[in-house]
Write a protein that holds these residues in place. Structure first.
Motif, mmCIF file in Angstrom:
data_model
loop_
_atom_site.group_PDB
_atom_site.id
_atom_site.type_symbol
_atom_site.label_atom_id
_atom_site.label_comp_id
_atom_site.label_asym_id
_atom_site.label_seq_id
_atom_site.Cartn_x
_atom_site.Cartn_y
_atom_site.Cartn_z
ATOM 1 N N ARG A 127 0.960 -1.099 -0.043
ATOM 2 C CA ARG A 127 0.215 -0.025 -0.205
ATOM 3 C C ARG A 127 0.442 0.792 -0.446
ATOM 4 O O ARG A 127 0.340 2.515 -0.843
ATOM 5 C CB ARG A 127 -0.928 -0.259 1.518
ATOM 6 C CG ARG A 127 -1.976 -0.751 1.224
ATOM 7 C CD ARG A 127 -2.930 -0.724 1.864
ATOM 8 N NE ARG A 127 -2.692 -1.269 3.112
ATOM 9 C CZ ARG A 127 -3.286 -2.401 3.843
ATOM 10 N NH1 ARG A 127 -3.371 -3.391 3.579
ATOM 11 N NH2 ARG A 127 -2.596 -2.410 5.104
ATOM 12 N N ASP A 128 2.221 1.143 0.922
ATOM 13 C CA ASP A 128 3.055 2.365 1.125
ATOM 14 C C ASP A 128 3.267 2.628 -0.489
ATOM 15 O O ASP A 128 3.603 3.930 -1.039
ATOM 16 C CB ASP A 128 4.143 2.223 2.237
ATOM 17 C CG ASP A 128 3.372 2.920 3.645
ATOM 18 O OD1 ASP A 128 1.709 3.243 3.353
ATOM 19 O OD2 ASP A 128 3.738 1.908 4.566
ATOM 20 N N TYR A 130 2.638 1.735 -3.226
ATOM 21 C CA TYR A 130 1.254 1.924 -4.460
ATOM 22 C C TYR A 130 1.870 3.782 -4.512
ATOM 23 O O TYR A 130 1.482 4.755 -4.818
ATOM 24 C CB TYR A 130 0.087 1.558 -3.741
ATOM 25 C CG TYR A 130 -1.002 2.230 -5.416
ATOM 26 C CD1 TYR A 130 -1.025 1.079 -5.926
ATOM 27 C CD2 TYR A 130 -1.883 3.043 -5.245
ATOM 28 C CE1 TYR A 130 -1.074 1.567 -7.551
ATOM 29 C CE2 TYR A 130 -2.054 3.572 -6.769
ATOM 30 C CZ TYR A 130 -2.540 2.662 -7.550
ATOM 31 O OH TYR A 130 -3.457 2.788 -8.476
ATOM 32 N N LEU A 131 2.533 3.836 -6.331
ATOM 33 C CA LEU A 131 3.036 5.317 -6.588
ATOM 34 C C LEU A 131 3.611 5.686 -5.975
ATOM 35 O O LEU A 131 3.703 6.855 -6.441
ATOM 36 C CB LEU A 131 1.044 5.969 -7.180
ATOM 37 C CG LEU A 131 0.393 5.141 -8.033
ATOM 38 C CD1 LEU A 131 -1.251 5.965 -8.190
ATOM 39 C CD2 LEU A 131 1.246 4.414 -9.375
ATOM 40 N N GLY A 132 4.077 4.621 -4.970
ATOM 41 C CA GLY A 132 5.066 6.001 -4.344
ATOM 42 C C GLY A 132 4.631 6.612 -2.977
ATOM 43 O O GLY A 132 4.619 7.085 -3.020
ATOM 44 N N GLN A 133 3.310 6.853 -3.150
ATOM 45 C CA GLN A 133 2.535 7.890 -2.694
ATOM 46 C C GLN A 133 2.909 8.028 -0.765
ATOM 47 O O GLN A 133 3.008 8.888 -0.348
ATOM 48 C CB GLN A 133 0.545 7.805 -2.651
ATOM 49 C CG GLN A 133 1.023 5.968 -1.562
ATOM 50 C CD GLN A 133 -0.709 5.313 -1.662
ATOM 51 O OE1 GLN A 133 -1.556 6.435 -2.871
ATOM 52 N NE2 GLN A 133 -1.059 4.936 -1.806
ATOM 53 N N ASN A 134 3.610 6.712 -0.372
ATOM 54 C CA ASN A 134 3.405 7.339 1.413
ATOM 55 C C ASN A 134 4.968 6.606 1.264
ATOM 56 O O ASN A 134 5.707 6.852 2.609
ATOM 57 C CB ASN A 134 2.573 6.487 1.751
ATOM 58 C CG ASN A 134 1.274 6.700 2.133
ATOM 59 O OD1 ASN A 134 1.015 7.646 2.166
ATOM 60 N ND2 ASN A 134 1.446 6.114 1.972
ATOM 61 N N ALA A 190 7.644 8.927 -0.309
ATOM 62 C CA ALA A 190 7.490 10.122 -1.555
ATOM 63 C C ALA A 190 8.619 10.053 -2.480
ATOM 64 O O ALA A 190 9.404 10.593 -3.521
ATOM 65 C CB ALA A 190 9.378 10.797 -0.487
ATOM 66 N N GLY A 191 7.212 9.377 -3.526
ATOM 67 C CA GLY A 191 7.402 9.410 -4.901
ATOM 68 C C GLY A 191 8.920 7.686 -4.664
ATOM 69 O O GLY A 191 8.827 7.960 -5.984
ATOM 70 N N ARG A 233 14.846 4.537 -7.084
ATOM 71 C CA ARG A 233 14.162 5.447 -7.931
ATOM 72 C C ARG A 233 15.258 5.454 -8.891
ATOM 73 O O ARG A 233 15.800 5.413 -8.486
ATOM 74 C CB ARG A 233 13.387 6.832 -7.379
ATOM 75 C CG ARG A 233 14.804 8.078 -7.015
ATOM 76 C CD ARG A 233 14.030 8.893 -6.185
ATOM 77 N NE ARG A 233 13.816 9.089 -5.202
ATOM 78 C CZ ARG A 233 12.565 9.483 -4.579
ATOM 79 N NH1 ARG A 233 11.948 10.057 -5.323
ATOM 80 N NH2 ARG A 233 11.780 9.316 -3.095
ATOM 81 N N ARG A 252 15.300 12.736 -0.363
ATOM 82 C CA ARG A 252 13.938 11.719 -0.033
ATOM 83 C C ARG A 252 13.892 10.752 -0.210
ATOM 84 O O ARG A 252 13.242 10.077 0.716
ATOM 85 C CB ARG A 252 12.968 12.740 -1.038
ATOM 86 C CG ARG A 252 13.005 13.855 -1.680
ATOM 87 C CD ARG A 252 12.226 14.257 -2.461
ATOM 88 N NE ARG A 252 10.633 14.077 -2.541
ATOM 89 C CZ ARG A 252 9.684 13.366 -3.371
ATOM 90 N NH1 ARG A 252 10.752 13.653 -4.036
ATOM 91 N NH2 ARG A 252 8.254 12.874 -3.242
#
Length: 128
Positions: free
Chosen positions: A73-74, A76-80, A82-83, A99, A117
């Protein structure tokens, strides 16, 4: 960008961050921008991208079903994160945040922000 330009970028980052010069080994460098937090910078010549990898902890990760679901969940799209994206290193079994940064136009300042980040997100994962 080529491997020499990648090395020049990493050298500039190290100089600005007050770090010792990075040693290139198999198209990657291992840095310690913060005590206890390694960061690996790798050059992907095929994609012309710089990879920023931050191991989370130093041990293989044992994820039960709920922990794995929370990590996914975290991630998913890096949402939690920081990308950043998350994965398990196939050689060590350790959790790694990473990344990809397109090399075109990449500056030492942008690299520094991406490293910071990624480190912050990796350290937050250690607390979980």
């Amino acid at each position: 960008m080529n491997i020499d330009t990648f090395l020049a970028l990493v050298h500039t980052y190290c100089t600005q961050a007050g770090l010792p010069p990075a040693a290139l080994e198999n198209e990657h460098c291992v840095l310690l921008p913060q005590p206890g937090q390694a960061v690996i910078l790798a050059w992907d010549a095929e994609e012309e991208e710089v990879l920023v990898l931050a191991p989370v902890g130093s041990e293989p990760v044992a994820l039960d079903g709920e922990s794995a679901a929370e990590l996914l969940r975290d991630a998913y799209l890096g949402q939690n994160l920081a990308g950043a994206a998350a994965g398990i290193d196939p050689q060590t079994g350790g959790l790694v945040l990473w990344r990809r940064l397109p090399a075109y136009g990449l500056t030492a300042d942008r690299l520094a922000r991406s490293i910071q980040r990624t480190i912050v997100a990796a350290q937050a994962c250690q607390g979980n």
